[in-house]
Design a protein around this motif. Structure first.
Motif, PDB file in Angstrom:
ATOM      1  N   SER A 187      -4.204   2.828  -8.751  1.00  0.00           N
ATOM      2  CA  SER A 187      -5.485   2.970  -8.046  1.00  0.00           C
ATOM      3  C   SER A 187      -5.761   1.741  -7.177  1.00  0.00           C
ATOM      4  O   SER A 187      -5.144   0.686  -7.353  1.00  0.00           O
ATOM      5  CB  SER A 187      -6.618   3.129  -9.054  1.00  0.00           C
ATOM      6  N   ASP A 188      -6.716   1.892  -6.251  1.00  0.00           N
ATOM      7  CA  ASP A 188      -7.123   0.771  -5.397  1.00  0.00           C
ATOM      8  C   ASP A 188      -7.566  -0.427  -6.235  1.00  0.00           C
ATOM      9  O   ASP A 188      -7.258  -1.573  -5.920  1.00  0.00           O
ATOM     10  CB  ASP A 188      -8.286   1.183  -4.477  1.00  0.00           C
ATOM     11  N   GLU A 218      -6.739  -1.226  -9.402  1.00  0.00           N
ATOM     12  CA  GLU A 218      -5.580  -1.871 -10.036  1.00  0.00           C
ATOM     13  C   GLU A 218      -4.777  -2.670  -9.005  1.00  0.00           C
ATOM     14  O   GLU A 218      -4.280  -3.756  -9.288  1.00  0.00           O
ATOM     15  CB  GLU A 218      -4.674  -0.813 -10.683  1.00  0.00           C
ATOM     16  N   PHE A 219      -4.664  -2.099  -7.802  1.00  0.00           N
ATOM     17  CA  PHE A 219      -3.935  -2.775  -6.723  1.00  0.00           C
ATOM     18  C   PHE A 219      -4.573  -4.135  -6.429  1.00  0.00           C
ATOM     19  O   PHE A 219      -3.889  -5.146  -6.296  1.00  0.00           O
ATOM     20  CB  PHE A 219      -3.937  -1.888  -5.471  1.00  0.00           C
ATOM     21  N   ASP A 220      -5.918  -4.127  -6.348  1.00  0.00           N
ATOM     22  CA  ASP A 220      -6.631  -5.373  -6.029  1.00  0.00           C
ATOM     23  C   ASP A 220      -6.471  -6.426  -7.126  1.00  0.00           C
ATOM     24  O   ASP A 220      -6.549  -7.625  -6.863  1.00  0.00           O
ATOM     25  CB  ASP A 220      -8.129  -5.083  -5.811  1.00  0.00           C
ATOM     26  N   PRO A 260       0.809  -1.232   0.000  1.00  0.00           N
ATOM     27  CA  PRO A 260       0.000   0.000   0.000  1.00  0.00           C
ATOM     28  C   PRO A 260       0.841   1.280   0.000  1.00  0.00           C
ATOM     29  O   PRO A 260       0.618   2.173  -0.814  1.00  0.00           O
ATOM     30  CB  PRO A 260      -0.837  -0.101   1.272  1.00  0.00           C
ATOM     31  N   SER A 261       1.817   1.377   0.926  1.00  0.00           N
ATOM     32  CA  SER A 261       2.676   2.560   0.976  1.00  0.00           C
ATOM     33  C   SER A 261       3.792   2.320   1.981  1.00  0.00           C
ATOM     34  O   SER A 261       3.743   1.369   2.753  1.00  0.00           O
ATOM     35  CB  SER A 261       1.895   3.804   1.401  1.00  0.00           C
ATOM     36  N   CYS A 283       2.948   0.954  -5.441  1.00  0.00           N
ATOM     37  CA  CYS A 283       2.206   1.349  -4.238  1.00  0.00           C
ATOM     38  C   CYS A 283       0.856   1.956  -4.616  1.00  0.00           C
ATOM     39  O   CYS A 283       0.632   2.338  -5.764  1.00  0.00           O
ATOM     40  CB  CYS A 283       2.984   2.398  -3.446  1.00  0.00           C
ATOM     41  N   LYS A 284      -0.020   2.049  -3.598  1.00  0.00           N
ATOM     42  CA  LYS A 284      -1.281   2.778  -3.791  1.00  0.00           C
ATOM     43  C   LYS A 284      -1.052   4.263  -3.586  1.00  0.00           C
ATOM     44  O   LYS A 284      -1.656   5.095  -4.229  1.00  0.00           O
ATOM     45  CB  LYS A 284      -2.324   2.294  -2.779  1.00  0.00           C
ATOM     46  N   LYS A 285      -0.181   4.578  -2.617  1.00  0.00           N
ATOM     47  CA  LYS A 285       0.023   5.964  -2.236  1.00  0.00           C
ATOM     48  C   LYS A 285       1.531   6.248  -2.227  1.00  0.00           C
ATOM     49  O   LYS A 285       2.312   5.428  -1.776  1.00  0.00           O
ATOM     50  CB  LYS A 285      -0.546   6.158  -0.826  1.00  0.00           C
ATOM     51  N   THR A 288       2.692   4.471  -8.750  1.00  0.00           N
ATOM     52  CA  THR A 288       1.517   4.326  -7.876  1.00  0.00           C
ATOM     53  C   THR A 288       0.317   4.015  -8.755  1.00  0.00           C
ATOM     54  O   THR A 288       0.224   4.471  -9.902  1.00  0.00           O
ATOM     55  CB  THR A 288       1.239   5.613  -7.077  1.00  0.00           C
TER      56      THR A 288
END
Lengths: 384, 128
Positions: free
Chosen positions: B102-103, B105-107, B53-54, B80-82, B100
């Motif tokens: 988006s949420d 894309e992260f998922d 995440p960060s 990372c997300k952030k 970085t």
């Protein structure tokens, strides 16, 4: 970010590895802080000097880059871990001293002015209003933005170093027309320097990049310093403005209750085994105040006084240092209360200080309990 | 998506749901996560595409990222997300690709996936 052709070329490595790394840092920082371009700066002030904070990794990095890296603008430096003139009296281990001296050498090789001070705004001439600078030390960045009419990000050790090498810094929001997210109504009457420090600590927690402060009369430089020190310790906020704020700006009172909360968070001891003064380091006016308040009285405990080397030299010429030493003070240059290895939990349990910044770091980094008192109260309780 | 440090790599995803404090969590010689409260405890981040995440914690952690790179134990890239300044400046020092996302894309990125990254491409993340 929009880059010029020259910046693009440096980022590709066409001006060497050091410049490439410096541009990578500025661009990564700029992207992370929504800057759309880089702008020229005239002065950089670096943190990341004390071996206690940067460790072996930092020492090795600086030693490696100092072979080629040179600063291109006026660059000044934060305190290190000790005062070389008297370090021998403090039983510091040899490895610490060697690593610290290596860090000093690396910065000097890069062309940095070895000022070892967290109050560059008191010992160097302030450039004209609106000048863009890059200050990493938090209290100095807030002081520059709020009191000296300069403009800086609250830089990290890395963005300030990269700014010093390149002569540019990301054009982040705080350098533009920023809008405070909150207005703090100061409700405490007759504040002393400790009150200003606690107000700053509170403001740093509620402020985003800047805050309005209302209900406060004009402050002098000592009070301003206390506030900048407190504010830089607790958050990301980089500026305060004396204003009542717009009607749609959130309002918060700083009253007796809020002040007590800050006090309870930072004051963890009823008394101190020793006293420290100077975090941020003391300037000449504060050394003068202290000398005048002592008036022949002497400290009944150890008292460490931290100030820049240039201030100590001025104080010596005026005769202040003779009086302070008579009163039992140990005067130290090049280092500062917070994060110095000279104060640690092996030799003291608790420290009395009037500094909010000092209190925070003594407790959180040095593992020492803190007894908070104003300077006048310290003189009253701890001297005879 | 935002590019903080540009580059082009391909490798296997090592994904964490927890933030990483590089100062104290990562062994700078081996790249092994040494914090037993972390979901990557005992795993090595060496040569992985590290997705988390960060970053959190002291900015001095950037020097740790530089050290793991010097010790050849660094990840190939970080996602990372952030963007936090510790990871941003650390990856910049060490020249480790950092983006970085988006949420959502992260998922969609799963642990163990093989992906390629190219920050110059219009579609920088490609499954392999």
């Amino acid at each position: 970010m929009e880059l010029t052709r020259e910046e693009e070329s440096a980022l590709k490595g066409e001006q060497g590895e050091i410049m490439q790394m410096a541009y990578r840092i500025l661009i990564a920082t700029g992207e992370a802080t929504d800057a759309e371009k880089l702008i020229p700066i005239e002065w950089a002030h670096l943190s990341g000097v004390n071996y206690n904070t940067i460790g072996d990794a930092g020492e090795e990095f600086l030693s490696s880059i100092s072979k080629d890296a040179r600063v291109t603008v006026k660059t000044t430096l934060n305190p290190m871990g000790f005062d070389i003139d008297n370090v021998i009296n403090y039983g510091l281990d040899e490895n610490f001293i060697l690593k610290q001296l290596s860090i000093r050498k690396s910065y000097e090789t890069m062309g940095v002015i070895p000022s070892f001070s967290c109050i560059p705004y008191e010992i160097f001439e302030i450039p004209k209003d609106g000048t863009q600078v890059a200050f990493a030390e938090s209290n100095a960045a807030i002081h520059a933005n709020s009191y000296d009419n300069l403009k800086t990000n609250k830089e990290s050790a890395f963005s300030a170093l990269a700014s010093a090498l390149v002569g540019k810094s990301p054009y982040s929001s705080i350098r533009k027309d920023d809008t405070p997210n909150v207005t703090i109504n100061m409700k405490i009457k007759n504040p002393n320097e400790l009150t200003y420090g606690m107000l700053g600590f509170f403001a740093g927690k509620v402020g985003d990049t800047s805050v309005n402060i209302s209900g406060l009369a004009e402050m002098d430089n000592r009070q301003c310093k206390a506030m900048c020190g407190g504010m830089g310790t607790s958050g990301t906020c980089a500026k305060f403005i004396f204003s009542d704020g717009d009607s749609d700006c959130e309002k918060i009172d700083f009253d007796e209750k809020e002040m007590q909360n800050v006090h309870d968070e930072l004051n963890t001891a009823e008394k101190g085994d020793m006293i420290t003064l100077g975090s941020p380091q003391l300037g000449l006016d504060e050394i003068s105040d202290l000398t005048n308040m002592l008036k022949g009285r002497s400290f009944q405990k150890r008292c460490m006084v931290f100030c820049p080397r240039t201030v100590k030299e001025q104080a010596r010429k005026i005769g202040y240092t003779t009086e302070l030493e008579r009163a039992g003070c140990e005067i130290l240059s090049d280092c500062c209360t917070c994060l110095t290895p000279l104060i640690n939990k092996d030799n003291v349990d608790s420290v009395t200080t009037n500094s909010i910044k000092g209190a925070f770091y003594l407790k959180n980094s040095n593992g020492v309990d803190v007894n908070l008192k104003s300077l006048s109260q310290i003189i009253q309780d701890e001297t005879r | 998506m935002k590019v903080l440090v540009a580059g082009k790599v391909e490798g296997t995803v090592l994904k964490s749901e927890n933030p990483i404090n590089f100062l104290g969590t990562v062994d700078k010689k081996t790249g092994i996560i040494s914090d037993n409260n972390h979901d990557l405890f005992g795993k090595s981040i060496k040569d992985a595409i590290l997705v988390f995440p960060s970053g959190v914690g002291s900015s001095v952690g950037a020097y740790t990222i530089y050290s793991i790179k010097s010790n050849k134990s660094a990840p190939l890239a970080m996602i990372c997300k952030k963007a936090d300044l510790t990871v941003a400046t650390g990856c910049a020092l060490a020249n480790i690709l950092l983006i970085t996302i988006s949420d959502k894309e992260f998922d969609s990125i799963k642990d163990g996936m093989r992906i390629s990254l190219d920050t110059d491409s219009s579609n920088p993340i490609q499954n392999q």
